[in-house]
Scaffold this motif. Structure first.
Motif, PDB file in Angstrom:
ATOM      1  N   TRP A  61      38.518  54.977  42.557  1.00  0.00           N
ATOM      2  CA  TRP A  61      39.124  54.442  41.329  1.00  0.00           C
ATOM      3  C   TRP A  61      40.194  55.417  40.903  1.00  0.00           C
ATOM      4  O   TRP A  61      39.884  56.538  40.473  1.00  0.00           O
TER       5      TRP A  61
ATOM      6  N   GLU B 206      43.228  51.838  30.865  1.00  0.00           N
ATOM      7  CA  GLU B 206      41.873  52.368  30.858  1.00  0.00           C
ATOM      8  C   GLU B 206      41.136  51.975  29.575  1.00  0.00           C
ATOM      9  O   GLU B 206      40.726  52.794  28.765  1.00  0.00           O
ATOM     10  N   TRP B 207      40.976  50.695  29.358  1.00  0.00           N
ATOM     11  CA  TRP B 207      40.163  50.148  28.282  1.00  0.00           C
ATOM     12  C   TRP B 207      40.451  50.816  26.931  1.00  0.00           C
ATOM     13  O   TRP B 207      41.629  50.889  26.527  1.00  0.00           O
TER      14      TRP B 207
ATOM     15  N   ASN C 142      30.896  43.333  37.576  1.00  0.00           N
ATOM     16  CA  ASN C 142      31.169  44.774  37.522  1.00  0.00           C
ATOM     17  C   ASN C 142      30.476  45.351  36.284  1.00  0.00           C
ATOM     18  O   ASN C 142      30.754  44.956  35.145  1.00  0.00           O
ATOM     19  N   GLU C 143      29.582  46.287  36.523  1.00  0.00           N
ATOM     20  CA  GLU C 143      29.009  47.099  35.452  1.00  0.00           C
ATOM     21  C   GLU C 143      28.494  46.280  34.266  1.00  0.00           C
ATOM     22  O   GLU C 143      29.024  46.353  33.142  1.00  0.00           O
TER      23      GLU C 143
ATOM     24  N   GLU D  28      33.196  52.463  43.076  1.00  0.00           N
ATOM     25  CA  GLU D  28      34.114  53.230  42.223  1.00  0.00           C
ATOM     26  C   GLU D  28      33.698  54.695  42.164  1.00  0.00           C
ATOM     27  O   GLU D  28      32.521  54.990  41.970  1.00  0.00           O
TER      28      GLU D  28
ATOM     29  N   GLN E 199      43.216  45.256  33.998  1.00  0.00           N
ATOM     30  CA  GLN E 199      43.770  46.620  33.974  1.00  0.00           C
ATOM     31  C   GLN E 199      45.090  46.746  34.727  1.00  0.00           C
ATOM     32  O   GLN E 199      45.798  47.751  34.553  1.00  0.00           O
TER      33      GLN E 199
ATOM     34  N   ARG F  30      34.417  63.344  31.684  1.00  0.00           N
ATOM     35  CA  ARG F  30      33.287  63.206  32.613  1.00  0.00           C
ATOM     36  C   ARG F  30      33.125  64.496  33.414  1.00  0.00           C
ATOM     37  O   ARG F  30      34.105  65.098  33.873  1.00  0.00           O
TER      38      ARG F  30
ATOM     39  N   TYR G 291      30.216  58.210  38.290  1.00  0.00           N
ATOM     40  CA  TYR G 291      31.177  59.110  37.664  1.00  0.00           C
ATOM     41  C   TYR G 291      30.541  60.406  37.204  1.00  0.00           C
ATOM     42  O   TYR G 291      31.099  61.485  37.376  1.00  0.00           O
TER      43      TYR G 291
ATOM     44  N   ASN H 241      28.943  52.392  41.155  1.00  0.00           N
ATOM     45  CA  ASN H 241      30.034  53.145  40.520  1.00  0.00           C
ATOM     46  C   ASN H 241      29.421  54.430  39.997  1.00  0.00           C
ATOM     47  O   ASN H 241      28.511  54.385  39.173  1.00  0.00           O
TER      48      ASN H 241
ATOM     49  N   HIS I 127      34.966  41.168  35.771  1.00  0.00           N
ATOM     50  CA  HIS I 127      35.202  42.559  35.375  1.00  0.00           C
ATOM     51  C   HIS I 127      35.609  42.558  33.905  1.00  0.00           C
ATOM     52  O   HIS I 127      36.690  42.995  33.514  1.00  0.00           O
ATOM     53  N   TRP I 128      34.748  41.949  33.059  1.00  0.00           N
ATOM     54  CA  TRP I 128      34.757  42.039  31.605  1.00  0.00           C
ATOM     55  C   TRP I 128      35.713  41.112  30.868  1.00  0.00           C
ATOM     56  O   TRP I 128      35.667  41.024  29.641  1.00  0.00           O
TER      57      TRP I 128
ATOM     58  N   PHE J  42      44.172  57.546  36.325  1.00  0.00           N
ATOM     59  CA  PHE J  42      43.147  57.655  37.369  1.00  0.00           C
ATOM     60  C   PHE J  42      43.712  57.467  38.776  1.00  0.00           C
ATOM     61  O   PHE J  42      42.999  57.642  39.756  1.00  0.00           O
TER      62      PHE J  42
END
Ligand code: GCO
Length: 451
Positions: free
Chosen positions: A405, A412-413, A163-164, A359, A20, A332, A292, A290, A118-119, A421
């Motif tokens: 975050w 942002e993906w 991560n996640e 996050e 990112q 969100r 949100y 994390n 992280h992906w 953010f």
């Protein structure tokens, strides 16, 4: 401004991830990740080719962290920068980059927290094994973790394996919203389980390579509520909560996957090795959370196996008020009480684990006004969530740090650069940074700590 008060040794940080912010996607030996492949596949998609250009300049942002009084920083290492093929030959220039980054943080007395995945799955492992869909990749992840920890472990003591895992498994392999954009429930569960297996294998290798390491994992926890109080929706919400949250929490902390979810998906089960759950549930030093927003689930007959539906992000309603609740630009809910409730839930249900909020933050429409960004919505957001976190700590939550975050606006993906953010604004053309009012608020909040 009321200054939420935290204990003396509380960590105030920001969080980012390699794909990112780094850019330099094909520089110095880095090979493609699945996110390079995914974003390059369509001209309509933003890419991380440049992002925030931190591969070529991380010092600017570290200087800003120091000016804002931040004492920690969570970033991720790009697997395909260190192991371009995901396994085998190490890329020395890739490791050198993170070596320099860590040293620059320590010079400013900023404590590094390193996320290992992280992906950004190396494309080579996606091609060979389907990424984490292949059980082999769990072992290659542990190998990679050991390479990084052996190089940085003399200075980095806080390690986050994944991560996640839910987002990478579900958004990437079931809902198709993230790379590699698959829609396959069998693959989803393989990726979910093999990520946790890789996590458990990595915990052992990290501890062996760095005996004084503190090791954890970061989970996105999204409390699920029933859409109505009907028995059907209440039952659906329980399965949904297990799908989103307790599959990971119970796998890690109880060494088992939760029912009724696990029974309902029995036709989709991946192979579970005899020792898998023991490996997955190896004790951790901390849990990264994390948080949100909450979501609402309702019973539906047409969803195979799961029989629930979650209305999900209301990104179409960005920054509007829906049913009396304000929403962010990425759809969100703004509901600080949800953070307090989640921290109390973890205290109650999981034996009060040592926690970092790894996050929390919000996207709002930011406009540059000269050299300033008057992001009053983000200031109010941080005030509310910081107050909720401080309240939870006073009520016994074992929370020891809060990573916003994010430090800067970044990629942002699936939403690309359209949502911002950061507490620092990025002009992506000039790569100039501008501290937003929210960044100034953070500085004042940290200065106002009297603990
Ligand atoms: C996530 C990821 C971050 C996101 C952030 C804002 O939680 O989805 O860890 O990479 O960018 O949460 O959505």
């Amino acid at each position: 401004m009321t200054v939420p008060q935290f204990p003396r040794d509380f960590l105030f940080g920001t969080a980012t991830s390699a794909y990112q912010i780094e850019g330099g996607w094909n520089v110095d030996g880095r090979r493609p990740s699945i996110w390079d492949t995914y974003t390059h596949a369509s001209p309509r998609r933003d890419t991380g080719d440049m992002a925030c250009n931190t591969y070529h300049d991380f010092q600017t942002d570290i200087n800003l962290m120091s000016v804002l009084g931040l004492n920690s920083y969570r970033f991720s290492v790009a697997w395909p920068r260190v192991l371009p093929e995901g396994r085998g030959q190490v890329n020395a220039k890739g490791l050198d980059y993170y070596d320099r980054l860590v040293d620059a943080l320590l010079v400013k007395n900023i404590r590094p927290f390193v996320t290992l995945f992280h992906w950004d799955m190396p494309q080579a492992l996606q091609d060979a094994f389907g990424g984490f869909a292949g059980r082999e990749t769990a072992s290659y992840f542990a190998d990679y973790a050991e390479v990084v920890v052996r190089r940085l472990g003399d200075r980095v003591k806080d390690w986050i394996t994944l991560n996640e895992p839910w987002e990478h498994a579900a958004l990437g392999h079931l809902l198709g919203e993230h790379a590699p954009a698959h829609h396959n429930p069998w693959t989803y569960l393989k990726v979910a389980h093999h990520q946790l297996l890789g996590h458990g294998l990595a915990v052992e290798r990290i501890r062996a390579a760095c005996p004084d390491a503190r090791v954890g994992i970061t989970l996105s926890l999204t409390p699920i509520l029933p859409k109505t109080d009907s028995p059907q929706d209440v039952a659906a919400a329980k399965v949904a909560d297990q799908f989103f949250n307790t599959f990971y929490l119970d796998g890690i902390y109880k060494g088992q996957y939760p029912d009724p979810f696990w029974s309902q998906v029995r036709w989709l089960h991946p192979h579970i090795g005899a020792d898998d759950m023991q490996v997955i549930s190896r004790p951790l030093d901390f849990l990264g959370v994390n948080f949100y927003s909450r979501e609402y689930a309702r019973a539906v007959w047409w969803m195979p196996f799961l029989r629930f539906w979650v209305d999900g992000d209301l990104s179409a309603s960005g920054e509007k008020v829906v049913n009396g609740m304000p929403f962010t630009a990425s759809g969100r809910e703004v509901y600080p009480q949800g953070l307090y409730d989640l921290l109390m839930y973890l205290k109650r249900e999981y034996n009060n684990p040592f926690l970092y909020l790894t996050e929390n933050g919000a996207a709002f429409t930011d406009h540059l006004d000269g050299e300033r960004v008057h992001d009053e919505k983000r200031v109010a957001y941080l005030q509310g969530y910081m107050d909720a976190a401080a309240h939870a700590v006073r009520d016994g939550a074992n929370l020891h740090g809060y990573f916003i975050w994010s430090l800067t606006d970044n990629f942002e993906w699936s939403l690309g650069y359209g949502t911002r953010f950061g507490i620092v604004y990025v002009d992506y053309v000039t790569q100039r940074r501008y501290v937003k009012d929210s960044g100034l608020w953070v500085k004042e909040m940290i200065c106002g700590q009297t603990g």
